[in-house]
Enzyme design. Structure first.
Site, short mmCIF file in Angstrom:
data_model
loop_
_atom_site.label_atom_id
_atom_site.label_comp_id
_atom_site.label_asym_id
_atom_site.label_seq_id
_atom_site.Cartn_x
_atom_site.Cartn_y
_atom_site.Cartn_z
N THR A 34 0.83 -1.21 0.00
CA THR A 34 0.00 0.00 0.00
C THR A 34 0.86 1.26 0.00
O THR A 34 0.39 2.32 -0.37
CB THR A 34 -0.90 0.04 1.25
OG1 THR A 34 -0.09 -0.32 2.38
CG2 THR A 34 -2.06 -0.92 1.15
N SER A 66 32.23 -5.09 5.02
CA SER A 66 31.07 -5.84 5.50
C SER A 66 31.57 -7.05 6.27
O SER A 66 32.23 -7.93 5.70
CB SER A 66 30.21 -6.31 4.32
OG SER A 66 29.38 -7.38 4.76
N GLY A 119 17.08 -11.58 3.39
CA GLY A 119 16.10 -12.25 2.54
C GLY A 119 14.88 -12.75 3.30
O GLY A 119 14.08 -13.52 2.78
N ALA A 120 14.72 -12.31 4.54
CA ALA A 120 13.60 -12.80 5.36
C ALA A 120 12.43 -11.83 5.33
O ALA A 120 11.42 -12.03 5.99
CB ALA A 120 14.07 -13.03 6.78
N SER A 124 16.56 -5.86 5.88
CA SER A 124 17.96 -5.62 6.22
C SER A 124 18.55 -4.56 5.30
O SER A 124 19.42 -3.79 5.70
CB SER A 124 18.77 -6.92 6.17
OG SER A 124 18.65 -7.51 4.91
N ASP A 169 9.84 0.87 4.65
CA ASP A 169 10.93 0.19 5.37
C ASP A 169 11.92 1.20 5.94
O ASP A 169 12.34 1.11 7.09
CB ASP A 169 11.66 -0.78 4.43
CG ASP A 169 10.72 -1.80 3.81
OD1 ASP A 169 9.57 -1.90 4.28
OD2 ASP A 169 11.13 -2.47 2.85
N TYR A 219 8.02 -7.39 -8.08
CA TYR A 219 7.65 -6.21 -7.27
C TYR A 219 7.44 -5.01 -8.18
O TYR A 219 6.41 -4.33 -8.12
CB TYR A 219 8.77 -5.92 -6.25
CG TYR A 219 8.45 -4.78 -5.32
CD1 TYR A 219 7.88 -5.02 -4.07
CD2 TYR A 219 8.70 -3.46 -5.68
CE1 TYR A 219 7.58 -3.98 -3.21
CE2 TYR A 219 8.39 -2.41 -4.83
CZ TYR A 219 7.84 -2.67 -3.60
OH TYR A 219 7.53 -1.64 -2.76
#
Ligand code: GLA
Length: 382
Positions: A34, A66, A119-120, A124, A169, A219
């Site tokens: 949304t 990283s 990927g959950a 992230s 996000d 997406y």
């Protein structure tokens, strides 16, 4: 643990002093797909984070390590960038978008790492954007407000990672508040905190540990379908700027005109928007049973109208429906894998975990992973 590892890695890699920041991942109680339709969402920041140790450098070189990928990059931010690992596109994108917004920043050296499962569907990548945006804002005294930092993160995602995401996000990672979900109006960007009083219940995430690789292209396609729906509806209705302006019951008469795919997509988004409003009302009334029903309805829409679920997510929601004490469940985030979010009685958690692990491994040959999360603060310096 991760905090200490990140600090230690900075000391070993670069030495000297640094400042230390963290930004969280997020859950979303309801309001999926949304945000880019100028609708409502109900996310919260969680107690899984990305940690960043960072120190400014003279000149225009950025050095980023990283910890989790065990890789480093060194880039001159005033020269065209060459190839870089995928993870580096997020901090690099944030740097470039800060510059594009007219701010001047210098180089830095940084180490980051975190405990947000990748990927959950726990964002992230937004946490990574947010922690760099927050840190550079402080380091270079830019005085950019939190919402504009969220927009910088979102643009980094659009222009450097190639996903035309909404604002949810990055917003959640920067604005989180312990114990609260946030109702964000993605048009005006006004938001409100709602205490989440779960009394005897919890939010349990069940991670399918699958990430179907169509996720980004699908997406972007959903987003394009919504835009097409808006164009078509504009020719029939007045005052429609986005699907936010359309009531779900007003979509049905245009079913044939829109064609099945666009019709279902518009119907889903307009219904989901309404569900967010019903959910905040139910929360205010302390009616968790109603919240749970809305979660199930949301999943059904995502599965059968928006087509962003998958067999693994559907199975977990089916088991939830058949388990006493689970009030509601749905897939969470963009879809095509990642987690389900379950509103569940605390004393039913163990039974649900066992039942779903068994059913899941019978069908898919592996077990889901469960996370109990606490709602927590947004990005900050420690
Ligand atoms: C991803 C995007 C968000 C939002 C969700 C679906 O997480 O980054 O902007 O669109 O999917 O609700």
């Amino acid at each position: 643990m991760k905090e200490i590892q990140v600090k230690k890695a900075f000391e070993e890699t670069f030495g000297g002093t640094y400042r230390f920041f963290a930004a969280p991942g997020r859950i979303n109680l309801i309001g999926e797909h949304t945000d880019y339709n100028e609708g409502f969402v109900l996310p919260a920041a969680i107690d899984k984070r990305i940690y960043l140790a960072i120190a400014p450098l003279k000149g225009s070189i950025i050095k980023i390590k990283s910890l989790d990928f065990d890789q480093s990059v060194e880039i001159n931010i005033h020269e065209p960038a060459g190839e870089m690992p995928h993870w580096a596109k997020y901090p690099y994108g944030v740097v470039k978008e800060i510059q594009a917004a007219g701010y001047s920043i210098g180089g830095f050296q940084a180490v980051f790492g975190g405990d947000i499962p990748k990927g959950a569907g726990l964002s992230s990548s937004a946490a990574l954007e947010s922690v760099f945006a927050k840190a550079l804002n402080v380091l270079y005294k830019l005085e950019i407000n939190r919402m504009d930092l969220a927009k910088i993160g979102q643009r980094a995602e659009h222009n450097y990672a190639g996903v035309k995401c909404g604002i949810m996000d990055q917003f959640a990672s920067l604005h989180g508040k312990a114990g609260h979900v946030m109702k964000l109006d993605c048009r005006s960007l006004e938001f409100e905190y709602f205490p989440l009083q779960l009394e005897g219940h919890e939010l349990l995430l069940a991670d399918t540990r699958v990430k179907h690789n169509l996720a980004s292209s699908e997406y972007n396609r959903r987003r394009a379908d919504c835009e097409e729906g808006v164009l078509l509806l504009q020719s029939k209705m007045h005052g429609v700027k986005s699907l936010r302006d359309v009531r779900s019951k007003d979509v049905y008469p245009y079913r044939d005109f829109l064609g099945e795919q666009i019709f279902l997509c518009c119907e889903y988004v307009t219904e989901e928007n309404e569900r967010v409003l019903y959910t905040t009302k139910a929360l205010e009334e302390g009616n968790l049973k109603k919240v749970g029903e809305l979660l199930y309805q949301s999943h059904e829409g995502l599965r059968a109208k928006y087509f962003v679920s998958c067999a693994e997510l559907d199975l977990l929601v089916d088991v939830a429906r058949k388990t006493e004490g689970v009030l509601g469940a749905r897939m969470m985030g963009g879809g095509f894998g990642g987690c389900t979010i379950n509103l569940i009685k605390s004393d039913a958690v163990e039974a649900f975990k066992q039942k779903s692990a068994k059913a899941f491994s019978e069908s898919f040959g592996k077990e889901p992973v469960f996370y109990q999360v606490n709602l927590s603060e947004g990005a900050r310096e420690f």
